[in-house]
Design a protein around this motif. Structure first.
Motif, PDB file in Angstrom:
ATOM      1  N   UNK A  83       0.912  -1.618  -0.081  1.00  0.00           N
ATOM      2  CA  UNK A  83      -0.072  -0.125  -0.295  1.00  0.00           C
ATOM      3  C   UNK A  83       0.885   1.337   0.363  1.00  0.00           C
ATOM      4  N   UNK A  84       2.166   1.163   0.919  1.00  0.00           N
ATOM      5  CA  UNK A  84       2.848   2.231   1.132  1.00  0.00           C
ATOM      6  C   UNK A  84       3.651   2.934  -0.947  1.00  0.00           C
ATOM      7  N   UNK A 133       0.514  10.149  -2.674  1.00  0.00           N
ATOM      8  CA  UNK A 133       0.949  10.964  -1.346  1.00  0.00           C
ATOM      9  C   UNK A 133       2.066   9.973  -1.023  1.00  0.00           C
ATOM     10  N   UNK A 134       2.268   8.880  -0.517  1.00  0.00           N
ATOM     11  CA  UNK A 134       3.249   8.164   0.111  1.00  0.00           C
ATOM     12  C   UNK A 134       4.698   8.377  -0.920  1.00  0.00           C
ATOM     13  N   UNK A 159      -2.997   4.131  14.231  1.00  0.00           N
ATOM     14  CA  UNK A 159      -2.529   2.758  12.921  1.00  0.00           C
ATOM     15  C   UNK A 159      -1.433   2.496  13.034  1.00  0.00           C
ATOM     16  N   UNK A 160      -0.869   2.425  14.712  1.00  0.00           N
ATOM     17  CA  UNK A 160       0.440   0.971  14.114  1.00  0.00           C
ATOM     18  C   UNK A 160       0.956   0.771  13.373  1.00  0.00           C
ATOM     19  N   UNK A 161       0.293  -0.191  12.663  1.00  0.00           N
ATOM     20  CA  UNK A 161       0.739  -0.901  11.750  1.00  0.00           C
ATOM     21  C   UNK A 161       0.931  -0.362  10.259  1.00  0.00           C
ATOM     22  N   UNK A 162       0.259   1.102   9.719  1.00  0.00           N
ATOM     23  CA  UNK A 162       0.814   1.441   9.053  1.00  0.00           C
ATOM     24  C   UNK A 162       2.398   2.846   8.983  1.00  0.00           C
ATOM     25  N   UNK A 212       6.116   2.579   8.232  1.00  0.00           N
ATOM     26  CA  UNK A 212       6.603   3.687   7.747  1.00  0.00           C
ATOM     27  C   UNK A 212       8.270   3.303   8.353  1.00  0.00           C
ATOM     28  N   UNK A 213       8.459   3.214   9.268  1.00  0.00           N
ATOM     29  CA  UNK A 213       9.360   3.213  10.593  1.00  0.00           C
ATOM     30  C   UNK A 213      10.276   2.197   9.754  1.00  0.00           C
ATOM     31  N   UNK A 214       9.743   0.392   9.091  1.00  0.00           N
ATOM     32  CA  UNK A 214      10.507   0.113   8.744  1.00  0.00           C
ATOM     33  C   UNK A 214      11.340   0.668   7.889  1.00  0.00           C
ATOM     34  N   UNK A 215      10.496   1.084   6.551  1.00  0.00           N
ATOM     35  CA  UNK A 215      10.724   1.643   5.291  1.00  0.00           C
ATOM     36  C   UNK A 215      12.281   2.536   5.621  1.00  0.00           C
TER      37      UNK A 215
END
Length: 266
Positions: free
Chosen positions: A46-47, A52-53, A225-228, A232-235
């Motif tokens: 999704x990212x 937008x992202x 929204x902890x998952x998204x 992004x933190x993982x990216x």
């Protein structure tokens, strides 16, 4: 029980496990699961499918690139003059250059904001320029210090050999001093580029309404929204790992070529 030196590392290992490994594991757990706790990679898909992202990532990289470039252009001459200028109190001058780091970050950016507001009248007219000014002001000492340390520790025998071989000051700088200062440049770029991608506080305080990666993470976590947010933190962790690998590779190449400096560079 026989005492071993490795026993002294136990507190540090425990600290890493509790405050580094465990939080990282939680972030990765949320990044690779959905709202029902099921394993999924949909968050990452999704990212990269969202304009937008992707636009936020590109804008973050652009801000970080411009900030790093400006810091390098300002820091290298400053570090060179402080390290090679022959000043008796060069350490005092260096202290003045890094003294803003001792002041609270919010107070420093607030002071920059008031100054820019007095000059421009409305900060909303030049949001990108003001962001770069704020970021450069914040990160400039992190670029000056590593370059200064490298320039201060240059081998004088190599420089003297360059002069003896007929190198003029310009050639000595471009072909000897600049290549030998690469470790400090690489270290400074790493210390500035990565934080500049996520330092959204400067944007918020200087009225730049555009999101960067740090802003996006904050918006997801504020919306629970902890998952998204974790995704992004993982990216960002992957990006940091990539740049760290580049820094290590550059450092290895510099070390391997250290013996070939001096005469061969001339």
């Amino acid at each position: 029980m026989r005492f071993r030196r490795r026993t002294l590392s136990i507190p540090f290992v425990l600290f890493l496990l509790v405050f580094v490994v465990a939080p990282l594991a939680v972030v990765l757990l949320y990044a690779f699961t959905n709202g029902q706790g099921q394993p999924t990679a949909e968050n990452f898909f999704a990212f990269f499918q969202s304009t937008r992202t992707i636009a936020t990532l590109v804008y973050s990289l652009w801000i970080a690139f411009v900030t790093t470039l400006m810091c390098l252009l300002l820091a290298y001459p400053t570090a060179y003059v402080l390290a090679r200028g022959g000043y008796r109190k060069g350490g005092v001058l260096l202290l003045l250059a890094v003294l803003p780091m001792w002041i609270n970050f919010t107070l420093r950016i607030t002071a920059v904001k008031e100054l820019l507001d007095a000059l421009e009248g409305n900060l909303a007219y030049y949001p990108f320029l003001n962001t770069i000014i704020g970021q450069v002001y914040d990160f400039l000492p992190f670029m000056i210090l590593p370059i200064y340390n490298v320039l201060l520790s240059l081998d004088q025998k190599v420089l003297e050999a360059g002069r003896d071989l007929g190198a003029d000051p310009g050639k000595l700088f471009w072909q000897v001093i600049l290549p030998m200062s690469r470790p400090g440049i690489v270290s400074g770029i790493t210390m500035v580029f990565l934080p500049a991608m996520t330092n959204y506080v400067v944007l918020d305080m200087l009225y730049n309404s555009t999101y960067i990666m740090g802003s996006l993470i904050g918006s997801y976590f504020n919306a629970y929204d902890w998952h998204n947010g974790s995704m992004i933190s993982a990216i960002l962790l992957l990006i940091i790992a990539f740049f760290s690998w580049l820094e290590k590779k550059a450092g290895g190449e510099i070390s391997e070529s250290s013996a070939a400096r001096g005469g061969s560079l001339l």
